[in-house]
Scaffold this motif. Structure first.
Motif, short mmCIF file in Angstrom:
data_model
loop_
_atom_site.label_atom_id
_atom_site.label_comp_id
_atom_site.label_asym_id
_atom_site.label_seq_id
_atom_site.Cartn_x
_atom_site.Cartn_y
_atom_site.Cartn_z
N GLU A 103 48.95 43.63 21.28
CA GLU A 103 48.50 43.10 20.50
C GLU A 103 47.00 43.54 20.27
O GLU A 103 46.27 43.88 19.34
CB GLU A 103 49.71 43.48 18.98
CG GLU A 103 48.77 43.45 17.41
CD GLU A 103 49.79 42.38 16.61
OE1 GLU A 103 49.55 43.11 15.21
OE2 GLU A 103 50.38 41.16 17.13
N ASP A 125 58.21 47.44 23.42
CA ASP A 125 57.60 47.35 21.72
C ASP A 125 57.10 45.85 22.05
O ASP A 125 55.91 45.39 21.25
CB ASP A 125 58.82 47.23 21.03
CG ASP A 125 58.24 46.59 19.64
OD1 ASP A 125 57.81 47.17 19.29
OD2 ASP A 125 59.48 45.95 19.33
N LEU A 162 44.93 46.45 22.34
CA LEU A 162 45.19 47.65 21.94
C LEU A 162 43.67 47.62 20.94
O LEU A 162 44.53 48.39 19.98
CB LEU A 162 46.89 48.00 21.14
CG LEU A 162 47.76 47.52 21.95
CD1 LEU A 162 49.32 47.55 20.84
CD2 LEU A 162 48.07 48.61 23.02
N SER A 220 56.51 37.81 20.37
CA SER A 220 56.73 38.74 19.15
C SER A 220 57.53 39.97 18.63
O SER A 220 57.46 40.66 18.12
CB SER A 220 55.76 39.92 19.56
OG SER A 220 56.66 41.03 20.94
N THR A 221 59.05 39.94 19.46
CA THR A 221 59.73 40.34 18.47
C THR A 221 61.18 39.60 18.14
O THR A 221 60.99 38.98 18.69
CB THR A 221 60.51 41.53 19.59
OG1 THR A 221 60.95 40.87 20.49
CG2 THR A 221 59.90 42.39 20.07
N LYS A 264 53.59 46.86 22.16
CA LYS A 264 52.58 46.84 21.03
C LYS A 264 52.70 44.85 20.73
O LYS A 264 52.05 44.84 20.20
CB LYS A 264 53.84 46.93 20.07
CG LYS A 264 54.36 48.32 19.67
CD LYS A 264 54.60 48.91 19.11
CE LYS A 264 54.48 50.65 18.99
NZ LYS A 264 55.46 50.82 17.82
N GLY A 265 53.45 44.12 20.98
CA GLY A 265 53.80 42.43 20.68
C GLY A 265 52.53 42.43 21.46
O GLY A 265 51.93 41.56 21.14
N ARG A 271 53.57 36.62 25.22
CA ARG A 271 53.15 36.72 24.16
C ARG A 271 53.99 38.21 23.95
O ARG A 271 54.48 37.89 22.54
CB ARG A 271 52.26 37.83 24.00
CG ARG A 271 51.05 36.78 24.68
CD ARG A 271 49.49 36.87 23.23
NE ARG A 271 49.38 36.57 22.19
CZ ARG A 271 48.24 37.69 22.01
NH1 ARG A 271 47.88 38.06 22.61
NH2 ARG A 271 48.66 38.34 20.84
#
Length: 183
Positions: A21, A13, A24, A87-88, A17-18, A83
Motif C-alpha cells: 500500500e 489483496d 503503490l 493487512s486483511t 494492496k495491503g 505487512r
C-alpha cells in the motif's frame, strides 16, 4: 475438475494492496494494470498462478530495481508476511491463531496454511528436533527465494527469536529447506 494452478483473492489483496500500500505509486499501479491486474477494481476470487507470478515480477523489478530477482523475491516474501498478513481480516486472524499455537505446531500445519492461498502448493514437514524442521514446498510457480522470505519472517512473527533457513535441495518445482529456530 480443473487442474489449473490458481491463487486466491486474499493472497493478491494482502500482498498487492495491503503489504505494498505505501509503495503503490501511479507508475506501479499502471505497470500492474498493463500486466493484467487493475488494483482500482475488485479483484477476482481466483486467478492463474502464472499471472500472479508475472505481477510479482513487475512489483519486484519496480520496488527493488537494484536487486537480483532472487534477492528481490526474498524481500517481497518478507514484506508479504510482515505487512500483507496483517493487512486483511483473515490474515490477522490466521496470524493470531498461529502465535497461539507456537512455532513448532504452526510449522507442522504449514500445508493447510498454504492451501488457504492457492490450490496447488503442497507442504511436507518433518520434525528434526524440538526447534528444527525440514520443509518441502511444491510445486512452486514463484521463485523459491520468495518462500524463503515468507518462511523466515513467518517463523519470527509467530514467536521465533532467531531463524536459520538453509535450502537443502531442489527437485523440479519442489524445494526443501531446513529451518532451525530459537524461542
Amino acid at each position: 475438475m480443473s487442474t489449473e494452478r490458481v491463487e486466491f483473492e486474499q493472497v493478491a489483496d494482502g500482498l498487492l494492496k495491503g503489504a505494498l500500500e505505501a509503495h503503490l505509486d501511479t507508475a506501479l499501479v499502471e505497470k500492474l494494470r498493463v500486466a493484467g491486474i487493475d488494483l482500482n477494481k475488485k479483484l477476482p476470487p481466483a486467478f492463474p498462478a502464472a499471472d500472479f507470478h508475472r505481477w510479482l515480477l513487475v512489483v519486484t523489478r519496480h520496488r527493488y530495481p537494484k536487486l537480483s530477482d532472487d534477492e528481490a523475491f526474498k524481500e517481497l516474501g518478507r514484506l508479504a508476511v510482515s505487512r500483507g498478513m496483517q493487512s486483511t481480516f483473515l490474515g490477522r486472524a490466521v496470524l493470531t491463531a498461529l502465535q497461539l499455537l507456537g512455532v513448532r505446531r504452526s510449522l507442522k500445519r504449514l500445508g493447510p496454511s498454504f492451501r488457504n492461498g492457492n490450490n496447488y502448493i503442497e507442504a511436507k514437514v518433518a520434525e528434526l528436533g524440538p526447534t528444527s524442521m525440514e520443509i518441502q514446498l511444491g510445486p512452486l510457480v514463484v521463485l523459491p527465494s520468495y518462500y524463503e522470505g515468507v518462511l523466515e519472517t513467518g517463523a519470527k512473527l509467530i514467536g521465533a527469536r532467531t531463524v536459520q533457513l538453509t535450502r537443502l535441495r531442489t527437485e523440479g518445482e519442489h524445494h526443501t529447506w531446513r529451518l532451525d529456530w530459537t524461542e
